[in-house]
Write an enzyme that holds these catalytic residues in place. Structure first.
Site, PDB file in Angstrom:
ATOM      1  N   LYS A  27     109.072  38.883  59.352  1.00 40.73           N
ATOM      2  CA  LYS A  27     107.987  39.241  60.271  1.00 40.73           C
ATOM      3  C   LYS A  27     107.978  38.345  61.506  1.00 40.73           C
ATOM      4  CE  LYS A  27     104.028  38.309  58.485  1.00 40.73           C
ATOM      5  NZ  LYS A  27     103.549  37.115  59.204  1.00 40.73           N
ATOM      6  N   ARG A  75     116.363  30.186  51.083  1.00 44.37           N
ATOM      7  CA  ARG A  75     115.998  29.486  52.319  1.00 44.37           C
ATOM      8  C   ARG A  75     115.415  28.106  52.006  1.00 44.37           C
ATOM      9  NH1 ARG A  75     111.791  32.321  56.358  1.00 44.37           N
ATOM     10  NH2 ARG A  75     110.241  31.126  55.227  1.00 44.37           N
TER      11      ARG A  75
HETATM   12  P1  AMP Z   1     102.762  32.079  57.357  1.00 46.21           P
HETATM   13  O1  AMP Z   1     103.816  31.308  58.076  1.00 46.21           O
HETATM   14  O2  AMP Z   1     102.153  33.159  58.170  1.00 46.21           O
HETATM   15  O3  AMP Z   1     103.197  32.554  55.995  1.00 46.21           O
HETATM   16  O4  AMP Z   1     101.572  31.041  57.069  1.00 46.21           O
HETATM   17  C1  AMP Z   1     101.794  29.853  56.353  1.00 46.21           C
HETATM   18  C2  AMP Z   1     100.493  29.374  55.730  1.00 46.21           C
HETATM   19  O5  AMP Z   1      99.496  29.149  56.747  1.00 46.21           O
HETATM   20  C3  AMP Z   1      99.845  30.371  54.780  1.00 46.21           C
HETATM   21  O6  AMP Z   1     100.397  30.304  53.480  1.00 46.21           O
HETATM   22  C4  AMP Z   1      98.391  29.912  54.809  1.00 46.21           C
HETATM   23  O7  AMP Z   1      98.206  28.743  54.036  1.00 46.21           O
HETATM   24  C5  AMP Z   1      98.222  29.553  56.277  1.00 46.21           C
HETATM   25  N1  AMP Z   1      97.760  30.719  57.077  1.00 46.21           N
HETATM   26  C6  AMP Z   1      98.442  31.369  58.051  1.00 46.21           C
HETATM   27  N2  AMP Z   1      97.720  32.399  58.549  1.00 46.21           N
HETATM   28  C7  AMP Z   1      96.535  32.399  57.879  1.00 46.21           C
HETATM   29  C8  AMP Z   1      95.379  33.210  57.914  1.00 46.21           C
HETATM   30  N3  AMP Z   1      95.274  34.267  58.731  1.00 46.21           N
HETATM   31  N4  AMP Z   1      94.363  32.898  57.072  1.00 46.21           N
HETATM   32  C9  AMP Z   1      94.435  31.864  56.242  1.00 46.21           C
HETATM   33  N5  AMP Z   1      95.515  31.073  56.126  1.00 46.21           N
HETATM   34  C10 AMP Z   1      96.560  31.321  56.935  1.00 46.21           C
END
Ligand code: AMP
Length: 187
Positions: free
Chosen positions: A13, A127
């Site tokens: 993504k 990864r």
């Molecule tokens: P991602 O890289 O988008 O998978 O985000 C990594 C981590 O950041 C997630 O596992 C959450 O702990 C936190 N995070 C990112 N976006 C959100 C969101 N919209 N709401 C809550 N936690 C978030």
């Protein structure tokens, strides 16, 4: 264009979001990237977020919503933006509506990348081994995928009811997936 790209962790993504935002000429706003930047800079927001991120859990909504409100209010978002990783809960959907109403605009499209779960777990485990990422053990990866599935189902239903939602097959090469996204957006 104001666009939201959804999909489980490991669906590619982030890569697609960056490419599509570039094609549209709008900022790519990834809440995960913003949290990680704060963690590596050791800010108070980063210290708070790290506790949740390390456990594969969501950062609390009040923290996340305030951060996004601040980002969407910045001038480069006026012509549009591509949101990646936000909203992920119904509370965040409602909060986002409020932010957009205050800015006098709406979400135009919501696209979800769909994937094969076991293949994604395999990709992420590999990864993690390559990069030594402390937040990417198999247990944490599976937990994060579970959280994603549980919490995004109602969001998807909500956006589908509004007629702005589409699913895009996220399996295949980066170029293949980009082509599908472009076709879906007509760009
Ligand atoms: P991602 O890289 O988008 O998978 O985000 C990594 C981590 O950041 C997630 O596992 C959450 O702990 C936190 N995070 C990112 N976006 C959100 C969101 N919209 N709401 C809550 N936690 C978030």
């Amino acid at each position: 264009m104001r666009l939201l790209l959804m999909g489980p962790p490991g669906a590619g993504k982030g890569t697609q979001a960056q490419i599509v935002a570039g094609l549209l000429g709008v900022p790519h706003i990834s809440t995960g990237d913003i949290f990680r930047a704060n963690v590596s800079q050791g800010t108070p927001l980063g210290r708070e977020a790290k506790r949740y991120m390390d456990a594969g859990e969501y950062v609390p909504d009040d923290v996340t919503n305030a951060m996004v409100r601040d980002r969407l209010g910045q001038q480069d978002c006026t012509p549009g933006f591509l949101l990646d990783g936000y909203p992920r809960t119904l509370d965040q959907v409602t909060q986002l509506e409020g932010m957009l109403a205050d800015l006098g605009c709406n979400l135009d499209r919501v696209l979800e990348l769909t994937v094969d779960i076991d293949e994604v777990v395999g990709r992420l485990v590999k990864r993690a081994a390559d990069q030594g990422r402390s937040d990417d053990t198999e247990e944490v990866i599976r937990r994060r995928l579970e959280v994603y599935a549980e919490q995004t189902a109602p969001l998807i239903e909500n956006y589908a009811q509004r007629g702005i939602m589409a699913e895009v097959d996220g399996m295949g090469s980066v170029d293949e997936v980009t082509d599908r996204l472009r076709a879906c957006l007509g760009i």
